[in-house]
Design a protein around this motif. Structure first.
Motif, PDB file in Angstrom:
ATOM      1  N   PRO A 272       0.844  -1.208   0.000  1.00 15.80           N
ATOM      2  CA  PRO A 272       0.000   0.000   0.000  1.00 15.80           C
ATOM      3  C   PRO A 272       0.874   1.251   0.000  1.00 15.80           C
ATOM      4  O   PRO A 272       1.922   1.291   0.633  1.00 15.80           O
ATOM      5  N   ILE A 273       0.434   2.277  -0.715  1.00 16.27           N
ATOM      6  CA  ILE A 273       1.230   3.494  -0.857  1.00 16.27           C
ATOM      7  C   ILE A 273       0.438   4.664  -0.298  1.00 16.27           C
ATOM      8  O   ILE A 273      -0.615   5.034  -0.819  1.00 16.27           O
ATOM      9  N   ARG A 274       0.952   5.219   0.786  1.00 16.02           N
ATOM     10  CA  ARG A 274       0.315   6.378   1.406  1.00 16.02           C
ATOM     11  C   ARG A 274       1.292   7.536   1.576  1.00 16.02           C
ATOM     12  O   ARG A 274       0.887   8.627   1.932  1.00 16.02           O
ATOM     13  N   GLY A 275       2.570   7.268   1.365  1.00 13.21           N
ATOM     14  CA  GLY A 275       3.580   8.304   1.514  1.00 13.21           C
ATOM     15  C   GLY A 275       4.700   8.098   0.513  1.00 13.21           C
ATOM     16  O   GLY A 275       4.620   7.252  -0.374  1.00 13.21           O
ATOM     17  N   ARG A 276       5.769   8.862   0.702  1.00 11.08           N
ATOM     18  CA  ARG A 276       6.885   8.801  -0.237  1.00 11.08           C
ATOM     19  C   ARG A 276       7.830   7.654   0.064  1.00 11.08           C
ATOM     20  O   ARG A 276       8.699   7.357  -0.752  1.00 11.08           O
ATOM     21  N   ARG A 277       7.709   7.041   1.238  1.00  9.46           N
ATOM     22  CA  ARG A 277       8.588   5.919   1.591  1.00  9.46           C
ATOM     23  C   ARG A 277       7.732   4.693   1.923  1.00  9.46           C
ATOM     24  O   ARG A 277       7.560   4.342   3.095  1.00  9.46           O
ATOM     25  N   PRO A 278       7.176   4.041   0.913  1.00 12.17           N
ATOM     26  CA  PRO A 278       6.216   2.961   1.187  1.00 12.17           C
ATOM     27  C   PRO A 278       6.809   1.804   1.969  1.00 12.17           C
ATOM     28  O   PRO A 278       6.107   1.192   2.783  1.00 12.17           O
ATOM     29  N   LEU A 279       8.069   1.461   1.752  1.00 14.57           N
ATOM     30  CA  LEU A 279       8.649   0.344   2.500  1.00 14.57           C
ATOM     31  C   LEU A 279       8.884   0.718   3.950  1.00 14.57           C
ATOM     32  O   LEU A 279       8.766  -0.123   4.848  1.00 14.57           O
ATOM     33  N   TRP A 280       9.228   1.970   4.209  1.00 16.33           N
ATOM     34  CA  TRP A 280       9.340   2.416   5.603  1.00 16.33           C
ATOM     35  C   TRP A 280       7.977   2.346   6.282  1.00 16.33           C
ATOM     36  O   TRP A 280       7.856   1.863   7.418  1.00 16.33           O
ATOM     37  N   ASP A 281       6.948   2.821   5.594  1.00 20.11           N
ATOM     38  CA  ASP A 281       5.606   2.790   6.170  1.00 20.11           C
ATOM     39  C   ASP A 281       5.170   1.358   6.468  1.00 20.11           C
ATOM     40  O   ASP A 281       4.500   1.095   7.475  1.00 20.11           O
ATOM     41  N   LEU A 282       5.553   0.427   5.592  1.00 22.62           N
ATOM     42  CA  LEU A 282       5.174  -0.972   5.782  1.00 22.62           C
ATOM     43  C   LEU A 282       5.868  -1.573   6.997  1.00 22.62           C
ATOM     44  O   LEU A 282       5.275  -2.342   7.752  1.00 22.62           O
ATOM     45  N   GLN A 283       7.150  -1.203   7.190  1.00 20.84           N
ATOM     46  CA  GLN A 283       7.938  -1.778   8.274  1.00 20.84           C
ATOM     47  C   GLN A 283       7.722  -1.076   9.608  1.00 20.84           C
ATOM     48  O   GLN A 283       8.035  -1.632  10.655  1.00 20.84           O
ATOM     49  N   HIS A 284       7.201   0.159   9.590  1.00 20.81           N
ATOM     50  CA  HIS A 284       7.048   0.941  10.818  1.00 20.81           C
ATOM     51  C   HIS A 284       5.628   1.503  10.885  1.00 20.81           C
ATOM     52  O   HIS A 284       5.415   2.691  10.660  1.00 20.81           O
TER      53      HIS A 284
END
Length: 576
Positions: free
Chosen positions: A530-542
């Motif tokens: 899912p993409i909600r910001g500019r750092r999708p993998l960071w959002d996924l992990q945190h």
């Protein structure tokens, strides 16, 4: 919070003909990843060819009154070297990065027009082969990579070398224009669900700007080349003043391409640096919107500054004053990027990998090239330095010290993703320091030679005080630079043969290309996070510390990093 993944549609294009990995498979492929690799591979091959040409020229200039090359041979090498480096190395290199990375960074299956993508690559290859076929035909072009009229007229260049040069560049120009169109359509229409335009990675954003720059920059050159061919072969008079034409018209057409072309090449390297620095500083990119806006400003102002290449033509004081001001003005958005990059590094937990070393050195070298470039916006200074080695030094600090050092940073950064193998960091450090030393030894001293009065485009010179010594130093530096490139090639071969296998995300990066396997499968993704910001993998992990949450709460994500934004090994409360 629900983390629902988006399934990627099944590929609609037929798979390439031939067995996987075979030559026919590569030739017939329309997969953006294979085409991106071929773009970069072709650019590296031409880079070696152009580098050998440069070494031979430096041998000629290594001492006064040298007779290694005749004037004719030097002019031919000079033309081939400049044309190769500009049109067959740097253009396909940055296009290759874009072709490979843009679909991965926006969660797409491929470029919008896969077959047009392949057509663009093969036109580039055929254009380059046609240029070098002129050697076999016995008449390499000898009028410089800029080929100013009337030097290209039949009475001054009766051999067919200029025709090969013009047709070859026409092919590469058409191919590059199709790539620009492809970037625009792909980025505007094929982003993953939830990815807004200002949420794309900075490299992708800059490739969008670069796409518009390409389709606005290459057509004037293509038009000039067609007119040049008509003048030479069909009795035209576009650039013949004696028949009512204008040689100045050629200069306008060429430099309205030539100056924006510099930014066409440099802007994608800004994108590369903007991807590398945050990852190895463990901080979000500082001032994303400012960098994005400055890229648009640079693209626009690059057209408004083109005629500072023509200050010595005599176009008039008002004309010169306008382009002098616009040249100084373009330094502002460029300077914005420098400060944003420094702010990104400042206070971060820096990891000096080889990629990071090249990225930091890019900032230093490009700044030197930019400062020397501003001096050309001052008309009296330009009159003194425009045809000297000072300009040669400036040009190489921008394109080699700038673009190529950033390209090297990108190669070390994305090599694990492309190949599934890690490049040796030990070898990489040697490559970096030798290349850094060799580059500065070669080109910095040329500033001094230019200020001492040494003109460019000369095959020999008198034994004036220190000229031979300084040219010898430059020649020795060029061979050190060549040795660093040789070490890099060896390290790449060793990595491909027996390099350490790369994990999917060896740098703990945040953009979508690191969400798939190394190397990516034919369909790129099985599912997109899912993409909600500019750092999708960071959002996924945190899930408790997401970019999009902080941006919606008003917290700036471009400033100093809080502890949660650092990996566990860098936090203060880490027991280790």
């Amino acid at each position: 919070m629900s983390q629902e993944f988006v399934l990627v549609p099944e590929p609609t294009d037929a798979l390439p003909i031939g067995k996987t990995g075979s030559l026919l498979y590569w030739i017939a492929s329309v997969d953006h990843k294979l085409l991106g690799i071929m773009y970069i591979g072709a650019a590296l091959i031409f880079f070696v060819i152009g580098g050998v040409e440069a070494l031979v020229m430096r041998l000629q200039l290594g001492s006064a009154r040298n007779t290694l090359l005749s004037p004719e041979a030097y002019n031919q090498l000079f033309t081939l070297h400049g044309t190769t480096m500009i049109f067959l190395v740097f253009v396909p290199m940055v296009v290759g990065f874009g072709v490979y990375l843009v679909p991965l960074q926006i969660g797409a299956r491929d470029m919008a027009f896969p077959r047009l993508n392949a057509l663009g690559f093969w036109m580039l290859v055929f254009g380059g082969l046609l240029l070098y076929y002129s050697i076999i035909a016995g008449s390499p072009p000898d009028s410089g990579w800029f080929a100013h009229a009337p030097l290209t007229a039949k009475q001054y260049s009766s051999a067919q070398g200029v025709d090969y040069w013009a047709i070859g560049l026409l092919l590469t120009g058409i191919g590059t224009t199709t790539a620009g169109l492809n970037f625009i359509v792909t980025i505007l229409t094929m982003r993953a669900k939830g990815m807004r335009l200002l949420q794309v990675p900075m490299f992708t954003w800059i490739m969008l700007v670069d796409g518009f720059l390409i389709i606005g920059t290459l057509p004037p050159l293509n038009a000039a080349l067609v007119m040049l061919l008509i003048d030479r072969n069909l009795g035209g008079a576009f650039f013949n003043p004696q028949a009512g034409g204008s040689s100045i018209l050629y200069q306008h057409l060429f430099w309205v391409f030539g100056h924006p072309e510099v930014y066409l090449l440099v802007l994608p390297t800004f994108g590369i640096i903007s991807e590398v620095l945050p990852v190895f500083s463990r901080k979000p990119l500082f001032g994303f919107n400012f960098i994005a806006g400055s890229a648009l400003a640079i693209a626009f102002l690059s057209y408004a500054a083109y005629a500072h290449h023509m200050f010595a033509v005599g176009l008039g004081n008002a004309f010169n004053a306008f382009f002098a001001m616009s040249t100084a003005l373009i330094a502002i958005p460029t300077g914005v990027k420098i400060f944003n990059w420094i702010a990104t590094i400042w206070g971060g937990k820096i990891r000096f990998t080889t990629s990071m070393l090249f990225a930091v050195s890019f900032i230093v070298l490009f700044t030197i090239g930019g400062i020397s470039g501003v001096t050309f916006g001052i008309v009296p200074t330009d009159w003194q330095t425009t045809d000297s080695y000072y300009l040669v030094a400036h040009f190489h600090y921008v394109l080699y010290g700038g673009s190529f050092f950033a390209v090297m940073s990108g190669l070390y950064y994305w090599f694990p993703k492309v190949t599934g193998r890690m490049l040796s960091e030990k070898w990489g450090k040697w490559v970096f320091w030798l290349m850094f030393a060799g580059f500065n030894l070669t080109f910095f001293i040329q500033h001094i030679l230019g200020l001492m009065g040494m003109p460019r485009r000369v095959y020999s010179y008198d034994d004036l005080p220190n000229w031979s010594l300084f040219n010898l130093i430059s020649t020795l530096g060029s061979f050190l630079l060549a040795f660093s490139v040789l070490l890099f090639i060896i390290s790449v071969v060793l990595a491909l043969v027996k390099g350490e296998k790369a994990p999917d995300n060896p740098w703990d990066a945040w953009t979508l290309e690191w969400a798939t396997t190394s190397p990516p499968p034919i369909e790129n993704f099985e599912q997109v996070p899912p993409i909600r910001g500019r750092r999708p993998l960071w959002d996924l992990q945190h899930p408790d510390d997401q970019d999009w949450q902080r941006s919606h709460s008003g917290e700036k994500i471009g400033g100093q990093p809080h502890e949660a934004s650092l990996p566990s090994e860098h936090r203060k409360d880490n027991s280790q």
